[in-house]
Write a protein that holds these residues in place. Structure first.
Motif, PDB file in Angstrom:
ATOM      1  N   THR A 204      10.025   1.790   8.472  1.00 52.85           N
ATOM      2  CA  THR A 204      10.871   1.025   8.390  1.00 52.85           C
ATOM      3  C   THR A 204       9.818  -0.846   8.652  1.00 52.85           C
ATOM      4  O   THR A 204      11.024  -1.082   8.381  1.00 52.85           O
ATOM      5  CB  THR A 204      11.985   0.885   9.440  1.00 52.85           C
ATOM      6  OG1 THR A 204      11.114   0.802  11.038  1.00 52.85           O
ATOM      7  CG2 THR A 204      13.326   2.422   9.711  1.00 52.85           C
ATOM      8  N   SER A 205       8.869  -0.607   9.014  1.00 49.85           N
ATOM      9  CA  SER A 205       7.960  -1.788   9.146  1.00 49.85           C
ATOM     10  C   SER A 205       7.588  -2.891   8.070  1.00 49.85           C
ATOM     11  O   SER A 205       7.302  -2.049   7.516  1.00 49.85           O
ATOM     12  CB  SER A 205       6.915  -1.818  10.055  1.00 49.85           C
ATOM     13  OG  SER A 205       6.604  -3.045   9.817  1.00 49.85           O
ATOM     14  N   THR A 206       8.440  -3.806   7.751  1.00 48.26           N
ATOM     15  CA  THR A 206       8.261  -4.875   7.038  1.00 48.26           C
ATOM     16  C   THR A 206       7.022  -4.877   6.723  1.00 48.26           C
ATOM     17  O   THR A 206       6.337  -5.470   5.695  1.00 48.26           O
ATOM     18  CB  THR A 206       8.472  -6.182   7.281  1.00 48.26           C
ATOM     19  OG1 THR A 206       9.675  -5.923   7.622  1.00 48.26           O
ATOM     20  CG2 THR A 206       8.922  -6.899   5.644  1.00 48.26           C
ATOM     21  N   PHE A 207       5.605  -4.868   8.028  1.00 42.65           N
ATOM     22  CA  PHE A 207       4.089  -5.281   7.930  1.00 42.65           C
ATOM     23  C   PHE A 207       3.464  -3.619   7.052  1.00 42.65           C
ATOM     24  O   PHE A 207       2.332  -3.540   7.699  1.00 42.65           O
ATOM     25  CB  PHE A 207       4.253  -5.616   9.777  1.00 42.65           C
ATOM     26  CG  PHE A 207       4.766  -6.639   9.239  1.00 42.65           C
ATOM     27  CD1 PHE A 207       4.342  -8.197   8.878  1.00 42.65           C
ATOM     28  CD2 PHE A 207       5.674  -6.916  10.294  1.00 42.65           C
ATOM     29  CE1 PHE A 207       5.639  -8.803   8.810  1.00 42.65           C
ATOM     30  CE2 PHE A 207       5.435  -8.008  11.128  1.00 42.65           C
ATOM     31  CZ  PHE A 207       6.077  -8.556   9.786  1.00 42.65           C
ATOM     32  N   TYR A 208       3.599  -3.030   7.390  1.00 42.99           N
ATOM     33  CA  TYR A 208       3.587  -1.361   7.126  1.00 42.99           C
ATOM     34  C   TYR A 208       2.445  -1.324   6.603  1.00 42.99           C
ATOM     35  O   TYR A 208       0.569  -1.209   6.199  1.00 42.99           O
ATOM     36  CB  TYR A 208       4.069  -0.232   6.857  1.00 42.99           C
ATOM     37  CG  TYR A 208       3.375   1.671   6.958  1.00 42.99           C
ATOM     38  CD1 TYR A 208       2.898   1.646   8.131  1.00 42.99           C
ATOM     39  CD2 TYR A 208       2.914   1.937   6.500  1.00 42.99           C
ATOM     40  CE1 TYR A 208       2.439   2.836   9.005  1.00 42.99           C
ATOM     41  CE2 TYR A 208       2.648   3.068   5.814  1.00 42.99           C
ATOM     42  CZ  TYR A 208       1.774   3.525   7.796  1.00 42.99           C
ATOM     43  OH  TYR A 208       1.205   4.608   7.844  1.00 42.99           O
ATOM     44  N   GLN A 209       2.767  -1.728   4.584  1.00 45.84           N
ATOM     45  CA  GLN A 209       2.029  -1.875   3.716  1.00 45.84           C
ATOM     46  C   GLN A 209       0.700  -2.513   3.880  1.00 45.84           C
ATOM     47  O   GLN A 209      -0.855  -2.308   3.906  1.00 45.84           O
ATOM     48  CB  GLN A 209       2.166  -2.442   2.483  1.00 45.84           C
ATOM     49  CG  GLN A 209       1.604  -2.279   1.005  1.00 45.84           C
ATOM     50  CD  GLN A 209       0.935  -0.435   1.275  1.00 45.84           C
ATOM     51  OE1 GLN A 209       1.897   0.460   1.643  1.00 45.84           O
ATOM     52  NE2 GLN A 209      -0.183  -0.709   1.141  1.00 45.84           N
ATOM     53  N   ALA A 210       0.418  -3.554   4.751  1.00 51.00           N
ATOM     54  CA  ALA A 210      -0.077  -4.891   4.777  1.00 51.00           C
ATOM     55  C   ALA A 210      -1.098  -4.491   5.970  1.00 51.00           C
ATOM     56  O   ALA A 210      -2.298  -4.644   5.516  1.00 51.00           O
ATOM     57  CB  ALA A 210       0.868  -6.081   5.586  1.00 51.00           C
ATOM     58  N   TRP A 211      -0.243  -3.455   6.902  1.00 49.04           N
ATOM     59  CA  TRP A 211      -1.528  -3.080   7.880  1.00 49.04           C
ATOM     60  C   TRP A 211      -2.694  -1.860   7.227  1.00 49.04           C
ATOM     61  O   TRP A 211      -3.840  -1.581   7.374  1.00 49.04           O
ATOM     62  CB  TRP A 211      -0.950  -2.006   8.970  1.00 49.04           C
ATOM     63  CG  TRP A 211      -1.182  -0.849   9.132  1.00 49.04           C
ATOM     64  CD1 TRP A 211      -0.894   0.509   9.195  1.00 49.04           C
ATOM     65  CD2 TRP A 211      -2.578  -0.856  10.437  1.00 49.04           C
ATOM     66  NE1 TRP A 211      -1.498   1.368  10.235  1.00 49.04           N
ATOM     67  CE2 TRP A 211      -2.092   0.362  11.101  1.00 49.04           C
ATOM     68  CE3 TRP A 211      -2.656  -1.653  11.246  1.00 49.04           C
ATOM     69  CZ2 TRP A 211      -3.368   0.456  11.857  1.00 49.04           C
ATOM     70  CZ3 TRP A 211      -3.229  -2.160  12.193  1.00 49.04           C
ATOM     71  CH2 TRP A 211      -3.601   0.079  12.767  1.00 49.04           C
ATOM     72  N   LEU A 212      -2.133  -1.190   6.083  1.00 44.99           N
ATOM     73  CA  LEU A 212      -3.208  -0.075   5.504  1.00 44.99           C
ATOM     74  C   LEU A 212      -3.751  -0.592   4.972  1.00 44.99           C
ATOM     75  O   LEU A 212      -4.872  -0.542   4.608  1.00 44.99           O
ATOM     76  CB  LEU A 212      -1.847   0.415   4.479  1.00 44.99           C
ATOM     77  CG  LEU A 212      -0.959   1.970   5.463  1.00 44.99           C
ATOM     78  CD1 LEU A 212      -0.567   2.380   3.466  1.00 44.99           C
ATOM     79  CD2 LEU A 212      -1.897   2.755   5.972  1.00 44.99           C
ATOM     80  N   ASP A 213      -2.961  -1.641   4.205  1.00 49.40           N
ATOM     81  CA  ASP A 213      -4.435  -2.862   2.667  1.00 49.40           C
ATOM     82  C   ASP A 213      -5.911  -3.498   3.827  1.00 49.40           C
ATOM     83  O   ASP A 213      -7.258  -3.892   3.393  1.00 49.40           O
ATOM     84  CB  ASP A 213      -3.526  -3.881   3.074  1.00 49.40           C
ATOM     85  CG  ASP A 213      -2.465  -3.517   1.155  1.00 49.40           C
ATOM     86  OD1 ASP A 213      -2.871  -2.234   1.042  1.00 49.40           O
ATOM     87  OD2 ASP A 213      -1.684  -4.125   0.973  1.00 49.40           O
ATOM     88  N   ARG A 214      -5.310  -3.732   5.483  1.00 46.51           N
ATOM     89  CA  ARG A 214      -6.092  -4.748   6.073  1.00 46.51           C
ATOM     90  C   ARG A 214      -7.219  -4.061   6.487  1.00 46.51           C
ATOM     91  O   ARG A 214      -8.262  -4.154   7.452  1.00 46.51           O
ATOM     92  CB  ARG A 214      -5.550  -5.426   6.749  1.00 46.51           C
ATOM     93  CG  ARG A 214      -6.468  -6.243   8.311  1.00 46.51           C
ATOM     94  CD  ARG A 214      -7.828  -7.231   6.981  1.00 46.51           C
ATOM     95  NE  ARG A 214      -8.038  -7.505   8.052  1.00 46.51           N
ATOM     96  CZ  ARG A 214      -8.944  -8.750   9.124  1.00 46.51           C
ATOM     97  NH1 ARG A 214      -8.189  -9.541   8.382  1.00 46.51           N
ATOM     98  NH2 ARG A 214      -9.531  -8.572   9.807  1.00 46.51           N
ATOM     99  N   HIS A 215      -6.835  -2.154   6.898  1.00 46.72           N
ATOM    100  CA  HIS A 215      -7.332  -1.541   8.068  1.00 46.72           C
ATOM    101  C   HIS A 215      -8.630  -1.511   7.018  1.00 46.72           C
ATOM    102  O   HIS A 215      -9.095  -1.225   8.872  1.00 46.72           O
ATOM    103  CB  HIS A 215      -6.424  -0.056   7.411  1.00 46.72           C
ATOM    104  CG  HIS A 215      -6.497   0.906   8.458  1.00 46.72           C
ATOM    105  ND1 HIS A 215      -7.796   1.361   8.865  1.00 46.72           N
ATOM    106  CD2 HIS A 215      -6.298   0.768  10.279  1.00 46.72           C
ATOM    107  CE1 HIS A 215      -7.937   2.593  10.368  1.00 46.72           C
ATOM    108  NE2 HIS A 215      -6.619   1.444  11.424  1.00 46.72           N
TER     109      HIS A 215
END
Ligand code: PMV
Length: 328
Positions: A204-215
């Protein structure tokens, strides 16, 4: 079979670059790598006895019968080991933590690492580090890191490979005497387990994909920082990873907030102190407690300062410790 037993100990670890979300929830496969330090003092000791006939496994935690949910999670991992060994005996598992479980410091990492290390020889098996990591990962995504001491990186299997992960030691515990001040903070709202919290965030998190991208960038930074023993560089990578993980949780629907007022007060105190010293950098898992990374010479003063923050129940000082081992 004749009862066969083994006892192992494993210390907890704290992720400096965290994982939060699974690529394959059924296989318990983390979506990203992670980097941690294995601690010295927070240790789980686990004895596993196989060979009491068939039936349900029994789990005792700190001398008390465990809940059905905890027992089922342990049984799943034991089932995997039974399959590998071709046995069907039930197991009796007794596990003790050297740290106060009630303070919210209980860690699945030390528990599943100690269980894996003890259950493999108790079932009559031998396993190399990769195999141990795969087994431990099926119990908890942070547990394989506790198999090794010091600074440890976990690399999850790529899609298409057999599910699991590998772990490697980036630096042994004696190479860098980094200290970690743990602030046990009261008043956390009822905690959502990390398993539930990360799955809810993934969905559900809007930020999940951004988290994966930056990790990957935090991992690269932290690896170099460990290599160079650069506290400021490691601290920045750790804070970046921690606060983005909590942002992912806050961006879930409904939002997940793991912090208590004391958590926030500790963050402010550590950040305020940083300009004048003692200097510390923050990381926070899925709960209200705060872990502060610092140089050895600053640990006692930081622990005193943090201990005075309203809502902090106690502080513990930890340092890098050794990996899991079979002791009997
Ligand atoms: O797999 P678990 O339940 O041990 O989840 C660990 C989640 C965090 O502690 C928040 C991050 C981490 O990498 O240890």
């Amino acid at each position: 079979m004749k009862p066969r037993s083994s006892t192992a100990r494993a210390a907890s670890n704290i992720a400096l670059v965290k994982y939060w979300g699974k690529a394959d929830p059924a296989a318990n496969l983390p979506a990203t790598g992670s980097l941690s330090v294995t601690l010295s003092g927070m240790v789980t000791t686990t004895r596993v006895v196989f060979g009491n006939g068939r039936g349900d496994d029994k789990l005792e935690l700190n001398g008390v019968d465990a809940t059905e949910t905890a027992t089922a999670r342990v049984s799943r991992l034991l089932g995997r080991i039974r399959n590998m060994a071709g046995i069907s005996d039930r197991a009796v598992v007794k596990s003790e933590n050297s740290f106060p479980t009630a303070a919210g410091l209980a860690s699945s990492a030390s528990g599943f690492a100690a269980l894996t290390r003890a259950a493999v020889p108790a079932a009559g098996l031998t396993a190399d580090l990769d195999e141990l990591a795969r087994i431990a990962c099926s119990g908890s995504g942070s547990a394989p890191r506790s198999l090794l001491g010091g600074f440890v990186e976990l690399v999850p299997a790529a899609p298409g490979e057999a599910a699991g992960c590998t772990v490697r030691q980036l630096a042994p515990p004696g190479r860098w005497d980094l200290h970690l001040v743990v602030a046990v903070c009261s008043g956390g709202s009822k905690q959502v387990s990390s398993t539930e919290g990360m799955e809810h965030s993934r969905r559900t998190s809007t930020f999940y994909q951004a988290w994966l991208d930056r990790h990957g960038r935090d991992l690269d930074e932290a690896r170099v920082a460990v290599d160079e023993r650069d506290l400021e560089r490691l601290g920045r990578a750790a804070e970046s990873s921690c606060f983005r993980m909590h942002a992912v949780a806050l961006g879930a629907n409904p939002p997940l907030l793991y912090w208590s007022p004391a958590t926030l007060a500790v963050i402010h105190r550590v950040w305020a102190l940083r300009s004048t010293g003692p200097r510390g950098w923050i990381t926070i898992d899925a709960g209200p407690n705060v872990v502060v990374l610092c140089e050895a010479r600053d640990a006692a003063v930081l622990a005193d300062e943090i201990g005075e923050v309203p809502g902090v129940e106690r502080t513990l000082v930890e340092r890098p410790g050794s990996g899991a081992e079979v002791i009997a």
